[in-house]
Motif scaffolding. Structure first.
Motif, mmCIF file in Angstrom:
data_model
loop_
_atom_site.group_PDB
_atom_site.id
_atom_site.type_symbol
_atom_site.label_atom_id
_atom_site.label_comp_id
_atom_site.label_asym_id
_atom_site.label_seq_id
_atom_site.Cartn_x
_atom_site.Cartn_y
_atom_site.Cartn_z
ATOM 1 N N ALA A 85 12.369 -10.738 8.285
ATOM 2 C CA ALA A 85 12.557 -9.819 9.416
ATOM 3 C C ALA A 85 12.298 -8.378 9.003
ATOM 4 C CB ALA A 85 13.974 -9.969 9.971
ATOM 5 N N GLU A 86 12.755 -8.018 7.833
ATOM 6 C CA GLU A 86 12.616 -6.644 7.329
ATOM 7 C C GLU A 86 11.158 -6.288 7.070
ATOM 8 O OE1 GLU A 86 13.708 -5.602 3.003
ATOM 9 O OE2 GLU A 86 15.520 -5.164 4.157
ATOM 10 N N ASN A 87 10.400 -7.221 6.500
ATOM 11 C CA ASN A 87 9.030 -6.923 6.089
ATOM 12 C C ASN A 87 8.135 -6.495 7.242
ATOM 13 O OD1 ASN A 87 9.460 -7.381 3.368
ATOM 14 N ND2 ASN A 87 8.673 -9.474 3.389
ATOM 15 N N ILE A 88 8.299 -7.120 8.398
ATOM 16 C CA ILE A 88 7.411 -6.803 9.515
ATOM 17 C C ILE A 88 7.874 -5.567 10.287
ATOM 18 C CG2 ILE A 88 8.501 -8.213 11.312
ATOM 19 C CD1 ILE A 88 5.625 -9.067 12.154
ATOM 20 N N ASN A 89 9.020 -5.045 9.973
ATOM 21 C CA ASN A 89 9.570 -3.888 10.681
ATOM 22 C C ASN A 89 8.978 -2.591 10.114
ATOM 23 O OD1 ASN A 89 11.141 -2.321 12.389
ATOM 24 N ND2 ASN A 89 12.950 -2.405 11.060
ATOM 25 N N VAL A 90 7.654 -2.474 10.236
ATOM 26 C CA VAL A 90 6.947 -1.321 9.671
ATOM 27 C C VAL A 90 6.062 -0.630 10.708
ATOM 28 C CG1 VAL A 90 6.968 -2.229 7.328
ATOM 29 C CG2 VAL A 90 5.043 -2.779 8.840
ATOM 30 N N PHE A 91 6.279 -0.952 11.969
ATOM 31 C CA PHE A 91 5.430 -0.385 13.012
ATOM 32 C C PHE A 91 6.136 0.689 13.829
ATOM 33 C CE2 PHE A 91 3.530 -4.463 11.958
ATOM 34 C CZ PHE A 91 2.197 -4.135 11.855
ATOM 35 N N ASP A 92 7.295 1.138 13.333
ATOM 36 C CA ASP A 92 8.037 2.182 14.050
ATOM 37 C C ASP A 92 8.026 3.509 13.302
ATOM 38 O OD1 ASP A 92 9.603 1.364 11.950
ATOM 39 O OD2 ASP A 92 11.473 1.225 13.095
ATOM 40 N N PHE A 93 7.169 3.637 12.297
ATOM 41 C CA PHE A 93 7.028 4.904 11.579
ATOM 42 C C PHE A 93 5.650 4.936 10.944
ATOM 43 C CE2 PHE A 93 7.804 2.141 8.063
ATOM 44 C CZ PHE A 93 7.426 2.797 6.895
ATOM 45 N N GLY A 94 5.265 6.095 10.445
ATOM 46 C CA GLY A 94 3.987 6.228 9.778
ATOM 47 C C GLY A 94 4.100 7.127 8.565
ATOM 48 N N LEU A 95 3.168 6.966 7.638
ATOM 49 C CA LEU A 95 3.100 7.820 6.470
ATOM 50 C C LEU A 95 2.041 8.891 6.702
ATOM 51 C CD1 LEU A 95 3.085 5.031 3.708
ATOM 52 C CD2 LEU A 95 5.045 6.419 4.434
ATOM 53 N N THR A 96 2.251 10.079 6.182
ATOM 54 C CA THR A 96 1.253 11.138 6.294
ATOM 55 C C THR A 96 0.088 10.854 5.346
ATOM 56 O OG1 THR A 96 2.139 12.531 4.516
ATOM 57 C CG2 THR A 96 3.127 12.781 6.729
ATOM 58 N N PRO A 97 -1.075 11.449 5.585
ATOM 59 C CA PRO A 97 -2.188 11.268 4.647
ATOM 60 C C PRO A 97 -1.822 11.657 3.216
ATOM 61 C CG PRO A 97 -2.997 12.239 6.685
ATOM 62 C CD PRO A 97 -1.499 12.211 6.781
ATOM 63 N N GLN A 98 -1.000 12.682 3.069
ATOM 64 C CA GLN A 98 -0.570 13.106 1.732
ATOM 65 C C GLN A 98 0.313 12.045 1.074
ATOM 66 O OE1 GLN A 98 -0.261 14.960 4.540
ATOM 67 N NE2 GLN A 98 -1.920 16.442 4.182
ATOM 68 N N GLU A 99 1.154 11.409 1.868
ATOM 69 C CA GLU A 99 2.027 10.359 1.331
ATOM 70 C C GLU A 99 1.234 9.116 0.966
ATOM 71 O OE1 GLU A 99 6.049 11.766 3.765
ATOM 72 O OE2 GLU A 99 4.692 10.250 4.622
ATOM 73 N N VAL A 100 0.244 8.776 1.787
ATOM 74 C CA VAL A 100 -0.645 7.654 1.468
ATOM 75 C C VAL A 100 -1.379 7.934 0.157
ATOM 76 C CG1 VAL A 100 -2.705 6.387 2.189
ATOM 77 C CG2 VAL A 100 -0.907 6.896 3.854
ATOM 78 N N ALA A 101 -1.875 9.159 0.016
ATOM 79 C CA ALA A 101 -2.590 9.529 -1.208
ATOM 80 C C ALA A 101 -1.682 9.479 -2.428
ATOM 81 C CB ALA A 101 -3.196 10.924 -1.053
ATOM 82 N N ALA A 102 -0.415 9.832 -2.250
ATOM 83 C CA ALA A 102 0.526 9.780 -3.375
ATOM 84 C C ALA A 102 0.750 8.343 -3.835
ATOM 85 C CB ALA A 102 1.852 10.424 -2.971
ATOM 86 N N ILE A 103 0.788 7.411 -2.899
ATOM 87 C CA ILE A 103 0.917 5.996 -3.276
ATOM 88 C C ILE A 103 -0.398 5.506 -3.891
ATOM 89 C CG2 ILE A 103 1.359 3.655 -2.437
ATOM 90 C CD1 ILE A 103 3.169 4.882 -0.291
ATOM 91 N N ASP A 104 -1.525 5.964 -3.346
ATOM 92 C CA ASP A 104 -2.818 5.612 -3.950
ATOM 93 C C ASP A 104 -2.849 5.967 -5.432
ATOM 94 O OD1 ASP A 104 -3.745 4.839 -1.451
ATOM 95 O OD2 ASP A 104 -4.925 6.663 -1.124
ATOM 96 N N ALA A 105 -2.216 7.092 -5.764
ATOM 97 C CA ALA A 105 -2.272 7.613 -7.137
ATOM 98 C C ALA A 105 -1.505 6.751 -8.134
ATOM 99 C CB ALA A 105 -1.744 9.044 -7.169
ATOM 100 N N ILE A 106 -0.726 5.783 -7.644
ATOM 101 C CA ILE A 106 0.003 4.878 -8.538
ATOM 102 C C ILE A 106 -0.956 3.919 -9.244
ATOM 103 C CG2 ILE A 106 1.737 3.021 -8.592
ATOM 104 C CD1 ILE A 106 3.087 4.368 -6.184
ATOM 105 N N ASP A 107 -2.123 3.726 -8.663
ATOM 106 C CA ASP A 107 -3.086 2.729 -9.155
ATOM 107 C C ASP A 107 -3.287 2.790 -10.662
ATOM 108 O OD1 ASP A 107 -5.065 0.751 -9.063
ATOM 109 O OD2 ASP A 107 -6.649 2.239 -8.805
ATOM 110 N N SER A 108 -3.190 1.629 -11.308
ATOM 111 C CA SER A 108 -3.432 1.526 -12.751
ATOM 112 C C SER A 108 -4.783 0.899 -13.061
ATOM 113 C CB SER A 108 -2.339 0.684 -13.408
ATOM 114 O OG SER A 108 -2.479 -0.682 -13.031
ATOM 115 N N GLY A 109 -5.410 0.315 -12.028
ATOM 116 C CA GLY A 109 -6.672 -0.390 -12.239
ATOM 117 C C GLY A 109 -6.517 -1.738 -12.909
ATOM 118 N N GLU A 110 -5.287 -2.198 -13.093
ATOM 119 C CA GLU A 110 -5.025 -3.452 -13.785
ATOM 120 C C GLU A 110 -4.494 -4.503 -12.812
ATOM 121 O OE1 GLU A 110 -2.370 -2.781 -17.006
ATOM 122 O OE2 GLU A 110 -3.539 -1.127 -17.830
ATOM 123 N N ARG A 111 -5.185 -5.643 -12.744
ATOM 124 C CA ARG A 111 -4.703 -6.723 -11.883
ATOM 125 C C ARG A 111 -3.569 -7.465 -12.570
ATOM 126 N NH1 ARG A 111 -8.395 -9.456 -9.468
ATOM 127 N NH2 ARG A 111 -10.283 -8.363 -10.116
#
Length: 295
Positions: free
Chosen positions: A255-281
């Motif tokens: 139930a919790e997982n799908i409850n993500v359509f009542d808010f949004g992240l800013t482009p800056q916040e999306v980019a900050a999460i993008d920056a976590i990338d390690s390139g390692e699968r």
């Protein structure tokens, strides 16, 4: 990819729910209640595979929910041991029988298997026949790199509608996503909250595991928005136009997982999460996977 409500529009015009339930590693006993609970909480996409051993229970969960078949989107996958034109058609019939369905919404090749590339191509050609015959509404692949996709598309007629791959903040697959977008392919995210980094290395020191849910960027945003870290990561997928399919058999997490359509992240916040990338699968390398490596 265009988003309409909870839907992504595939390259053949078929609407696919943007968010789904994955059932990898869900036991048959766990799968029926998990599917039923997911549908109760608004899920309309269920993703299984022949190799998961729970197709029958996915179908049973859908039937027990009482939902109309036309309102559900059911995906399953062809396992590598059944690659080849005729064997793929037989395997599809087996999966459909186990699911108890008259048609499938999406049928995927599970791995590219470069060592048996001709068989993989023949298998995809079989799915093209299933599509032409109206037995499946869309076809696609899993774990295909741009090189794998080029090889496939040069030898087949129908561009895959979906490419389902490992994708989470520690492994963002940006070049692959760009290739998919260029060719009108929806990128679907398995292990979208990074669980593969945990279950693929059970012996590892927890402090050394790349877990997106404990990263300060994610936990900080969770505190800001009053959401869980998992919800922040899943919303990140939605912001990118991806299709996350988180797995859970726990009712409150479903139930919790799908409850993500009542808010949004800013482009800056999306980019900050993008920056976590390690390139390692965290999961297997598609360039080397074959029946023996995953049997």
């Amino acid at each position: 990819m265009p988003v309409t409500g909870f839907n992504l529009i595939l390259n053949n015009g078929v609407p696919m729910p943007a968010f789904g339930l994955g059932v990898y590693q869900s036991t048959p006993q766990e799968t029926v209640p998990a599917v039923r609970t997911a549908i109760e909480h608004g899920y309309r996409l269920i993703d299984t595979a022949a190799a998961y051993g729970n197709e029958k229970e996915v179908g049973e969960g859908v039937r027990q929910s009482g939902i109309e078949r036309r309102d559900m989107f059911v995906t399953t996958k062809l396992w590598m041991s059944e690659y080849g034109y005729d064997s793929a058609l037989r395997a599809f019939d087996t999966s459909l029988t186990k699911l108890g369905l008259e048609y499938l919404d999406l049928y995927l090749l599970h791995w590219p298997v470069p060592a048996s590339a001709d068989k993989a191509v023949a298998s995809y050609q079989a799915t093209e026949k299933l599509l032409a015959d109206g037995r499946v509404r869309a076809i696609g692949v899993c774990n295909y790199s741009p090189a794998h996709l080029r090889h496939l598309m040069e030898r087949t007629q129908v561009v895959p509608a979906v490419n389902q791959v490992e994708l989470h903040p520690y492994f963002t697959q940006q070049p692959l996503r760009a290739f998919d977008t260029e060719h009108g392919i929806v990128t679907q995210s398995w292990s979208p909250i990074g669980g593969v980094n945990l279950y693929a290395r059970p012996e590892a020191d927890p402090a050394s595991v790349k877990n997106p849910l404990t990263h300060p960027t994610v936990t900080g945003l969770a505190e800001k928005y009053g959401k869980t870290p998992a919800q922040i990561v899943l919303r990140w997928h939605i912001e990118h136009g991806l299709s996350p399919i988180p797995k859970s058999v726990t009712a409150h997490r479903i139930a919790e997982n799908i409850n993500v359509f009542d808010f949004g992240l800013t482009p800056q916040e999306v980019a900050a999460i993008d920056a976590i990338d390690s390139g390692e699968r965290g999961g297997p390398d598609p360039d080397v996977v074959d029946v023996d490596t995953l049997s």
